[in-house]
Scaffold this motif. Sequence first.
Motif, PDB file in Angstrom:
ATOM      1  N   PHE A  65       3.024  24.771  61.777  1.00 61.06           N
ATOM      2  CA  PHE A  65       2.310  26.038  62.289  1.00 61.06           C
ATOM      3  C   PHE A  65       1.437  25.699  63.341  1.00 61.06           C
ATOM      4  CE2 PHE A  65       2.981  28.882  58.159  1.00 61.06           C
ATOM      5  CZ  PHE A  65       4.456  29.099  58.728  1.00 61.06           C
ATOM      6  N   ALA A  66       0.714  24.781  63.093  1.00 58.51           N
ATOM      7  CA  ALA A  66      -0.480  24.152  64.189  1.00 58.51           C
ATOM      8  C   ALA A  66       0.053  23.839  65.370  1.00 58.51           C
ATOM      9  CB  ALA A  66      -1.154  23.066  63.418  1.00 58.51           C
ATOM     10  N   VAL A  67       1.176  23.022  65.298  1.00 55.72           N
ATOM     11  CA  VAL A  67       1.991  22.628  66.718  1.00 55.72           C
ATOM     12  C   VAL A  67       2.472  23.867  67.243  1.00 55.72           C
ATOM     13  CG1 VAL A  67       4.205  21.498  67.369  1.00 55.72           C
ATOM     14  CG2 VAL A  67       2.553  20.314  65.820  1.00 55.72           C
ATOM     15  N   ARG A  68       3.265  24.972  66.650  1.00 63.49           N
ATOM     16  CA  ARG A  68       3.663  26.000  67.117  1.00 63.49           C
ATOM     17  C   ARG A  68       2.350  26.642  67.705  1.00 63.49           C
ATOM     18  NH1 ARG A  68       6.778  29.816  63.000  1.00 63.49           N
ATOM     19  NH2 ARG A  68       7.657  27.643  62.731  1.00 63.49           N
ATOM     20  N   ASP A  69       1.273  26.833  67.140  1.00 64.54           N
ATOM     21  CA  ASP A  69       0.239  27.662  67.787  1.00 64.54           C
ATOM     22  C   ASP A  69      -0.220  26.782  68.946  1.00 64.54           C
ATOM     23  OD1 ASP A  69       0.152  29.276  65.836  1.00 64.54           O
ATOM     24  OD2 ASP A  69      -1.579  28.412  64.601  1.00 64.54           O
ATOM     25  N   ALA A  70      -0.469  25.677  69.089  1.00 63.12           N
ATOM     26  CA  ALA A  70      -0.579  24.847  70.275  1.00 63.12           C
ATOM     27  C   ALA A  70       0.300  25.070  71.454  1.00 63.12           C
ATOM     28  CB  ALA A  70      -0.727  23.315  69.956  1.00 63.12           C
ATOM     29  N   THR A  71       1.706  25.312  71.031  1.00 69.96           N
ATOM     30  CA  THR A  71       2.575  25.405  71.896  1.00 69.96           C
ATOM     31  C   THR A  71       2.410  26.775  72.585  1.00 69.96           C
ATOM     32  OG1 THR A  71       4.281  23.928  70.641  1.00 69.96           O
ATOM     33  CG2 THR A  71       5.107  25.544  72.508  1.00 69.96           C
ATOM     34  N   SER A  72       2.208  27.915  71.593  1.00 70.56           N
ATOM     35  CA  SER A  72       2.030  29.249  72.221  1.00 70.56           C
ATOM     36  C   SER A  72       0.700  29.394  72.989  1.00 70.56           C
ATOM     37  CB  SER A  72       1.813  30.182  70.870  1.00 70.56           C
ATOM     38  OG  SER A  72       2.830  30.162  70.128  1.00 70.56           O
ATOM     39  N   ASP A  73      -0.278  28.685  72.817  1.00 69.81           N
ATOM     40  CA  ASP A  73      -1.473  28.430  73.638  1.00 69.81           C
ATOM     41  C   ASP A  73      -1.340  27.997  75.053  1.00 69.81           C
ATOM     42  OD1 ASP A  73      -2.935  29.354  71.343  1.00 69.81           O
ATOM     43  OD2 ASP A  73      -3.820  27.665  70.999  1.00 69.81           O
ATOM     44  N   THR A  74      -0.259  26.908  75.080  1.00 69.30           N
ATOM     45  CA  THR A  74       0.180  26.486  76.247  1.00 69.30           C
ATOM     46  C   THR A  74       1.106  27.361  76.929  1.00 69.30           C
ATOM     47  OG1 THR A  74      -0.072  23.986  75.310  1.00 69.30           O
ATOM     48  CG2 THR A  74       1.428  24.480  77.313  1.00 69.30           C
ATOM     49  N   ALA A  75       2.099  28.055  76.326  1.00 72.52           N
ATOM     50  CA  ALA A  75       2.606  28.911  77.141  1.00 72.52           C
ATOM     51  C   ALA A  75       2.024  30.167  77.720  1.00 72.52           C
ATOM     52  CB  ALA A  75       3.804  29.468  76.055  1.00 72.52           C
ATOM     53  N   ALA A  76       0.785  30.702  76.851  1.00 69.87           N
ATOM     54  CA  ALA A  76      -0.037  31.600  77.283  1.00 69.87           C
ATOM     55  C   ALA A  76      -0.750  31.345  78.615  1.00 69.87           C
ATOM     56  CB  ALA A  76      -0.759  32.058  76.238  1.00 69.87           C
ATOM     57  N   LEU A  77      -1.278  29.963  78.494  1.00 71.52           N
ATOM     58  CA  LEU A  77      -1.915  29.445  79.754  1.00 71.52           C
ATOM     59  C   LEU A  77      -1.370  29.357  80.970  1.00 71.52           C
ATOM     60  CD1 LEU A  77      -4.659  27.887  80.699  1.00 71.52           C
ATOM     61  CD2 LEU A  77      -3.507  25.778  79.667  1.00 71.52           C
ATOM     62  N   ALA A  78      -0.007  28.883  80.570  1.00 75.21           N
ATOM     63  CA  ALA A  78       1.161  28.755  81.780  1.00 75.21           C
ATOM     64  C   ALA A  78       1.148  30.040  82.392  1.00 75.21           C
ATOM     65  CB  ALA A  78       2.269  27.868  81.514  1.00 75.21           C
ATOM     66  N   ARG A  79       1.222  31.127  81.699  1.00 75.93           N
ATOM     67  CA  ARG A  79       1.864  32.374  82.257  1.00 75.93           C
ATOM     68  C   ARG A  79       0.682  33.093  82.850  1.00 75.93           C
ATOM     69  NH1 ARG A  79       5.793  32.384  77.618  1.00 75.93           N
ATOM     70  NH2 ARG A  79       7.904  31.885  78.485  1.00 75.93           N
ATOM     71  N   VAL A  80      -0.190  33.283  82.097  1.00 76.00           N
ATOM     72  CA  VAL A  80      -1.625  34.103  82.407  1.00 76.00           C
ATOM     73  C   VAL A  80      -2.368  33.258  83.542  1.00 76.00           C
ATOM     74  CG1 VAL A  80      -3.414  35.109  81.554  1.00 76.00           C
ATOM     75  CG2 VAL A  80      -1.410  34.966  80.114  1.00 76.00           C
ATOM     76  N   VAL A  81      -2.696  31.935  83.516  1.00 79.35           N
ATOM     77  CA  VAL A  81      -3.624  31.428  84.377  1.00 79.35           C
ATOM     78  C   VAL A  81      -3.042  30.534  85.206  1.00 79.35           C
ATOM     79  CG1 VAL A  81      -5.496  29.671  84.248  1.00 79.35           C
ATOM     80  CG2 VAL A  81      -5.338  31.153  82.575  1.00 79.35           C
ATOM     81  N   VAL A  82      -1.774  29.686  85.038  1.00 77.45           N
ATOM     82  CA  VAL A  82      -1.245  28.747  85.976  1.00 77.45           C
ATOM     83  C   VAL A  82      -0.294  29.392  86.972  1.00 77.45           C
ATOM     84  CG1 VAL A  82       0.072  26.651  86.272  1.00 77.45           C
ATOM     85  CG2 VAL A  82      -1.551  26.916  84.469  1.00 77.45           C
ATOM     86  N   GLU A  83       0.727  30.355  86.567  1.00 84.72           N
ATOM     87  CA  GLU A  83       1.557  30.791  87.262  1.00 84.72           C
ATOM     88  C   GLU A  83       0.937  32.112  88.182  1.00 84.72           C
ATOM     89  OE1 GLU A  83       6.018  31.592  86.152  1.00 84.72           O
ATOM     90  OE2 GLU A  83       5.069  33.563  85.555  1.00 84.72           O
ATOM     91  N   PRO A  84       0.025  32.696  87.921  1.00 80.84           N
ATOM     92  CA  PRO A  84      -0.614  33.600  89.028  1.00 80.84           C
ATOM     93  C   PRO A  84      -1.105  32.733  90.136  1.00 80.84           C
ATOM     94  CG  PRO A  84      -1.045  34.258  86.641  1.00 80.84           C
ATOM     95  CD  PRO A  84      -0.445  33.054  86.675  1.00 80.84           C
TER      96      PRO A  84
END
Length: 457
Positions: A65-84
């Motif tokens: 679950f912790a790895v999945r949470d870290a993956t979700s955090d990275t995906a959110a960072l990529a879409r919300v912060v990096v991609e824009p």
Amino acid sequence: MHGQRSSDSGTTAEPVVLVAADPRRRTGRTPWRLVLVGVVVAALVGGAAVATAGTLVAQRIAESFAVRDATSDTAALARVVVEPALGDAIADRAVPEADRTAARARLDAAVAGELRAGSAVRMKLWAADGTVLWSDEPRLVGERFPLSDEDLEALESDRSDAEVSDLQEPENRYERGHGPLLEAYQAVHTPSGEALLFEAYQPYDDVLARATDLRRSFATLAFGTVAVVLALLVPLLLWLLLRIRSGQRLRERLLGRALDAESAERRRMAAELHDGPVQDVAGLALSLGAAPATRDAAAVLRGAVSSLRTSMSAIRPAAPTRDGLGPALDDACARARAVGLTTDVDVPPVVDASSAALLAVVRFVREAVWNTVKHAAATRVEVTVTRVGAVVRVVVRDDGTGFDPTVVTRARRTGHLGTTLLREVAEDTGGSLRLRTAPGAGTTWELEVPADVEALR
């Protein structure tokens, strides 16, 4: 009668073991306190084992679950912060270097907060050909490394994933010294739609810490659930054991009452015989003996009186716990004395044994002596009782004709009652039975009964 044992009545044949001692056959007192303690301890140990196993499984699940949470955090960072913050210039080698530098600067500014927060040790942006387009470590920018199959699949499928980073790879050389890292990646797109791969490297210790928190929650739930189940189950088990114990005591009381009733009935029958027919026949024999013409009839009647008194002893034998083992064994030998056998009963004044063991001794002696009367053509029978360690040893020896001991083993198969009863005494008490005999050498039966046996089956 009592007397010293003769030295010429012993048998020299090898003993035959008819029943071997087996403690599993013994009917002993149930150690209820130990049973209760054992049930409680078993329940606690079993509950702890189940909770511990659940905690170990929870550790693996929590880490996942912790790895999945870290993956979700990275995906959110990529879409919300990096991609824009991405511009086409960051991946376009045809534009001037100043434009690419400006595009990288915008990305630096966008992720600066995350880097300052320490949530990531390293960030990288990759082109599909393995070129590092941007990183918070400027020395990596422009270098090219082959992408793994997982990286290429993430680019094509626009999915996020994570794995433990291999710090021995050249592209990860600047991350060495930070401990194990979790490498999470997510596909992002430039305004023109070109797919790039964003990677964030997080300390794996943070993942483990998050997993530990989840594991503690699982452990609390598991141990709490087991504790509640035990709190409900243990009283139920104790109640069932107490009911079983109460039922056993009730059966013992009922059995005792049945035996008491049987003894009372035997005493009543013996008293009626003694006060009625025995006295009448004895008086008649005395009257007839006064006249010479009826003396033969008087002798017959006196023999009948003797037989009746022998039967009375069988109907109401002396109880070893009430009258002592010696008198009880004297009664057991009454039939032998009635037919003229010399009886020698050698028993200590006090035999330290349970009432069940003493009763077994009397039963055994009565049957062994009766077998001697019926089959041995003996003139003497000797009974010896001794306490040897944890057992009571009983030896019944006669100077009769003896027999082939294989007859006894055949009798076991054919159900011969006399030897079967002797065996049953040993089997019911968990004791042992040995036979020593040979044609013309007399017979010796030897029984060993556990002194603390609690009941006969």
